[in-house]
Every structure is written in C-alpha cells, then in structure tokens.
Design a protein around this motif. Structure first.
Motif, PDB file in Angstrom:
ATOM      1  N   ILE A   1      32.515   4.634  11.961  1.00 57.35           N
ATOM      2  CA  ILE A   1      31.533   3.545  12.063  1.00 57.35           C
ATOM      3  C   ILE A   1      31.116   3.143  10.658  1.00 57.35           C
ATOM      4  N   LEU A   2      31.169   1.850  10.380  1.00 59.48           N
ATOM      5  CA  LEU A   2      30.774   1.315   9.079  1.00 59.48           C
ATOM      6  C   LEU A   2      29.395   0.675   9.168  1.00 59.48           C
ATOM      7  N   SER A   3      28.467   1.137   8.326  1.00 55.95           N
ATOM      8  CA  SER A   3      27.184   0.464   8.115  1.00 55.95           C
ATOM      9  C   SER A   3      27.308  -0.337   6.823  1.00 55.95           C
ATOM     10  N   ILE A   4      26.995  -1.629   6.889  1.00 57.04           N
ATOM     11  CA  ILE A   4      27.219  -2.477   5.715  1.00 57.04           C
ATOM     12  C   ILE A   4      26.032  -3.403   5.479  1.00 57.04           C
ATOM     13  N   HIS A   5      25.570  -3.412   4.232  1.00 53.54           N
ATOM     14  CA  HIS A   5      24.421  -4.224   3.804  1.00 53.54           C
ATOM     15  C   HIS A   5      24.989  -5.479   3.147  1.00 53.54           C
ATOM     16  N   TRP A   6      24.838  -6.639   3.810  1.00 52.95           N
ATOM     17  CA  TRP A   6      25.559  -7.831   3.373  1.00 52.95           C
ATOM     18  C   TRP A   6      24.847  -9.084   3.874  1.00 52.95           C
ATOM     19  N   GLY A   7      25.394 -10.248   3.516  1.00 50.92           N
ATOM     20  CA  GLY A   7      24.911 -11.514   4.055  1.00 50.92           C
ATOM     21  C   GLY A   7      23.787 -12.141   3.244  1.00 50.92           C
ATOM     22  N   ARG A   8      23.265 -13.247   3.772  1.00 51.16           N
ATOM     23  CA  ARG A   8      22.218 -14.023   3.110  1.00 51.16           C
ATOM     24  C   ARG A   8      20.907 -13.823   3.841  1.00 51.16           C
ATOM     25  N   GLU A   9      19.871 -13.510   3.103  1.00 56.72           N
ATOM     26  CA  GLU A   9      18.569 -13.276   3.710  1.00 56.72           C
ATOM     27  C   GLU A   9      18.076 -14.523   4.451  1.00 56.72           C
ATOM     28  N   ASN A  10      17.499 -14.262   5.638  1.00 57.82           N
ATOM     29  CA  ASN A  10      16.841 -15.283   6.460  1.00 57.82           C
ATOM     30  C   ASN A  10      17.798 -16.317   7.048  1.00 57.82           C
TER      31      ASN A  10
ATOM     32  N   ASP B   1      36.169   1.507  13.759  1.00 55.32           N
ATOM     33  CA  ASP B   1      35.941   1.269  15.186  1.00 55.32           C
ATOM     34  C   ASP B   1      34.730   0.398  15.481  1.00 55.32           C
ATOM     35  N   LEU B   2      33.776   0.313  14.553  1.00 50.57           N
ATOM     36  CA  LEU B   2      32.551  -0.458  14.781  1.00 50.57           C
ATOM     37  C   LEU B   2      31.955  -0.807  13.435  1.00 50.57           C
ATOM     38  N   ILE B   3      31.480  -2.061  13.303  1.00 47.77           N
ATOM     39  CA  ILE B   3      30.838  -2.532  12.078  1.00 47.77           C
ATOM     40  C   ILE B   3      29.416  -2.950  12.419  1.00 47.77           C
ATOM     41  N   ILE B   4      28.437  -2.330  11.761  1.00 48.58           N
ATOM     42  CA  ILE B   4      27.038  -2.685  11.999  1.00 48.58           C
ATOM     43  C   ILE B   4      26.409  -3.145  10.683  1.00 48.58           C
ATOM     44  N   GLY B   5      25.862  -4.366  10.696  1.00 43.06           N
ATOM     45  CA  GLY B   5      25.369  -4.996   9.486  1.00 43.06           C
ATOM     46  C   GLY B   5      23.855  -5.109   9.413  1.00 43.06           C
ATOM     47  N   HIS B   6      23.370  -5.192   8.164  1.00 44.61           N
ATOM     48  CA  HIS B   6      21.952  -5.332   7.869  1.00 44.61           C
ATOM     49  C   HIS B   6      21.786  -6.246   6.653  1.00 44.61           C
TER      50      HIS B   6
ATOM     51  N   ILE C   1      31.808  -6.438  15.746  1.00 40.79           N
ATOM     52  CA  ILE C   1      31.104  -6.646  14.480  1.00 40.79           C
ATOM     53  C   ILE C   1      29.696  -7.138  14.815  1.00 40.79           C
ATOM     54  N   ALA C   2      28.694  -6.347  14.460  1.00 44.52           N
ATOM     55  CA  ALA C   2      27.303  -6.792  14.549  1.00 44.52           C
ATOM     56  C   ALA C   2      26.933  -7.282  13.155  1.00 44.52           C
ATOM     57  N   TYR C   3      26.953  -8.611  12.968  1.00 43.38           N
ATOM     58  CA  TYR C   3      26.785  -9.138  11.613  1.00 43.38           C
ATOM     59  C   TYR C   3      25.421  -8.811  11.034  1.00 43.38           C
ATOM     60  N   GLY C   4      24.380  -8.841  11.855  1.00 41.62           N
ATOM     61  CA  GLY C   4      23.055  -8.516  11.340  1.00 41.62           C
ATOM     62  C   GLY C   4      22.112  -8.159  12.469  1.00 41.62           C
ATOM     63  N   LEU C   5      21.514  -6.977  12.389  1.00 46.87           N
ATOM     64  CA  LEU C   5      20.639  -6.504  13.451  1.00 46.87           C
ATOM     65  C   LEU C   5      19.175  -6.862  13.206  1.00 46.87           C
TER      66      LEU C   5
END
Length: 400
Positions: free
Chosen positions: A230-239, A261-266, A282-286
């Motif tokens: 499982i990959l936890s990944i801190h990424w993306g654009r705020e808001n 097997d699973l990507i969970i983003g924050h 892929i959960a792009y952002g929780l």
C-alpha cells in the motif's frame, strides 16, 4: 502491457442503480457486511491529513478539564470519538500524520512550521489506528530533531510508521505488518518539504516522491516477503477537489507499471475522487481527517475514510472500495458578549456523517442540513471520475 509483477483481478462491478439505492438508505451497508467468499481477506481503513491547529489544542485542553484525562491537561479523545467505531473495526487502519510533535507541555506552533502536542499520538492509537505515514511537506519543519521526536512519539504510542526515518538502517527496512496472516507493506512518499532540503549526509531522513524510488520501495517490500503493498502519497494542489495533471499522470503510471495494490493520497485538504486504473484503486485525496484552518472553506471540514476490502482469488487480490464521509464541527466565533449564536455547535468534533444522522436524534436542523450536504457533496466528488461502475459506494448510506 504485460507485466511480470503480481497481477490483480478486476473487482466485480455493481450497477449505478444499486449504488443509488444504497446511498438513499435502501439496503444500507454496515461494517458487519461480509466480503464475498474466496481466499484470505482483510479490511483496510485509511483517512486524510491529521493537522493540529491551535484551536484544536485549545479544544483538547477544554475536554481534558471535563474528562480528567490526558497528559499535561490535553485530551484529544473526545474530539475523535465519532470515528472510533469505523477505525477500530478495520483489520488494518492507516493514518496520515502530517505535523511535527513538540513536548507534552509545549510550546506549540502552527503554520508554517507546525509543532503540535504529542498527546495526539495516544488518541490516534486509542481510536484504533495501527500505522501512520509520516512523509509530508511538514516533515522537515523542525529538522532532524523534529523527525526523531515525532517517530519516538509514535513508537511510544504503539503506532507503526513509514516515510521518514532516524537512521539509514531504519529507512532501508520495509514496514511489513501481519494482517490476519497476510503480510502487508506500507510505503510513504511526499512531493517536497516547503523549501527545506533533505540533509546531504542524511538522504534517508524522509522519502521524496520519485517514480523510480516508489517502484524500488515496492520491490524491496516484495523481496522482504510482502503479499500486499500500500502506497501513502502526499501530493496534489491544496484546496483543489480535482486531482492535478501530475497526480493523474503519476497515479496511472504507478498503477500500470508497478505491482502496488492500493494508492492513498493526502495533502489537498479537500476531498478528491477515487478511480480504478488497471485493477488498482487510487484515492487521489482523502481530505482532512481533522484540521482547523484559519479560514475554513466549507470543503476543508469535509473528509473521507477509505474502506477497502481485500480478498485473494486465484492468486490475485480483488479489492472492493467504499468510503465513509466525515465532517469536523467547528464552533463559530462568539459575539461581543462572548456568547455563541443560538443552536450553534460548541465543540470541535470529528463526525462520521452517516452515523451522526442515523443516531443523532438531538441534532439541530442546521446540523442535519450541513451533514447531509457534506455526505452528498463528498459522494459527488468520489464518483466524478466514473468509480461507480467499478463498485465504489458508501460504507453506510444516508438514513431515510
């Protein structure tokens, strides 16, 4: 593309009609629902950013006076109690721990360089979390000492962790947990560190996002015996409720070119969609698990607990995805006399939205309306990349 990495079968889809009925409360789902028959199976709960702003610390002080619990007069347990039934039910519960911890008595700091009460780690463990990702853009806010103190605090609370490390040996050892007889690895990466640089003599201090590094971490976990990664990944654009182009590109490349097997983003602090790519969710952002930004936007109070059911069938892992909308109640500012508006919430509380609406007979009309808005808006976001066709649905629907 043909890969030699562990294959994954596609989940059995459900129709949009069934999804809508479940959401409306017909055939409402619960955490006791049994996964379909197959081989070994387990459940994973994963949530968004835990970021302790000063208002939340003051709430924990207020709650400690009422409960008589907590270290140095700080008790976060009441704030998080609303999600304990979900988190504690999972076979593996994964948190994202974004800030750096200080000493139990303070001093504490907020943005841009967070220093938060270490008492929060005790609550994270108490509500049922097993492990936390620790790679975020705030990991280096207080340098090597901050990384060490934070990981020591998680250790003391009994929480596993990955993403940052105190030594090269710790960084090189994959985090692998036994979950109902299945060896599950978690890896964690972050896009950057708010201008702070990783010390050249300590390149292992925190994991910076890089496709090759992510793929190598997965291979190392497999070599160490992991059945699931499982990959936890801190990424993306705020808001931004929509994933950025770089998120989409990297997420799809990971799904197609690795065996993760699973990507969970924050990081975005707002809910972003989920989608299934080549059999990988892929959960792009929780969104936020809990935070109290200086200027709440309405979206920053909303979050998601991802609920994933893993079942082995024919040597591959079938993963079914569900979600639990959450909401952080924020008291309004008092008037000139120090009083809150009539009917306003008085405390910061993290809410399981569907459960609160089902069980909350004492809710005000304003709360009911706000919780329903949070649920429906979260549902719209979750599904706006076509995930309904792959079976994404709420763990529990709204009551009628």
């Amino acid at each position: 593309m043909t890969r030699s990495l562990p294959p994954r079968s596609l989940s059995t889809g459900i129709t949009a009609l069934v999804l809508l009925l479940a959401t409306a409360g017909c055939g409402m789902l619960g955490t006791d629902e049994k996964p379909e028959a197959g081989g070994p199976s387990f459940t994973v709960a994963a949530a968004g950013d835990i970021l302790i702003h000063p208002q939340l610390t003051e709430q924990a002080r207020k709650d400690a006076k009422a409960t008589g619990n907590g270290e140095k007069g700080i008790d976060f347990d009441p704030m998080f109690a609303g999600i304990k039934p979900v988190i504690s039910k999972a076979d593996l519960a994964i948190c994202h721990f974004e800030p750096v911890v200080g000493k139990p008595e303070g001093p504490f700091q907020s943005y841009p360089a967070f220093l938060v009460p270490p008492q929060i780690a005790t609550t994270i463990k108490e509500i049922g979390y097993d492990t936390c990702s620790s790679a975020s853009n705030h990991t280096l806010d207080h340098g090597v000492a901050g990384v060490t103190r934070t990981l020591n605090t998680l250790d003391k609370a009994g929480l596993k962790h990955t993403g940052s490390a105190r030594s090269a040996a710790e960084a090189a050892k994959p985090l692998i947990m036994d979950v109902k007889g299945v060896k599950v690895a978690q890896i964690s990466f972050a896009f950057g560190f708010n201008g702070f640089e990783i010390p050249k003599n300590k390149p292992w201090l925190v994991n910076r996002t890089d496709f090759k590094a992510i793929a190598a971490a997965e291979r190392a976990a497999r070599k160490a015996g992991a059945d699931v990664v499982i990959l936890s990944i801190h990424w993306g654009r705020e808001n931004w409720p929509n994933p950025s182009r770089s998120q989409l590109q990297l997420g799809r490349r990971i799904a197609k070119e690795t065996g993760i097997d699973l990507i969970i983003g924050h990081h975005a602090h707002v809910v972003q969609p989920m989608e299934k790519v080549d059999g990988t969710w892929i959960a792009y952002g929780l969104g936020n698990q809990v935070a109290r930004h200086d200027v709440p936007t309405g979206l920053t109070e909303e979050g998601v607990i991802g609920w994933f059911e893993f079942t082995q069938r024919g040597g591959t892992w079938d993963v079914k995805a569900k979600y639990v909308p959450t909401f952080v109640d924020i008291p309004p500012d008092p008037d000139e006399s120090g009083k809150l508006p009539e009917g306003a919430v008085e405390d910061h509380r993290l809410i399981d939205v569907a459960a609160a609406l089902r069980d909350g007979k004492d809710l005000s009309d304003q709360q009911r309306s706000r919780y329903r808005l949070a649920f429906e808006r979260t549902q719209g976001t979750m599904l706006n990349r076509g995930a309904a066709k792959d079976g994404l649905r709420p763990l529990q629907g709204l009551p009628e």
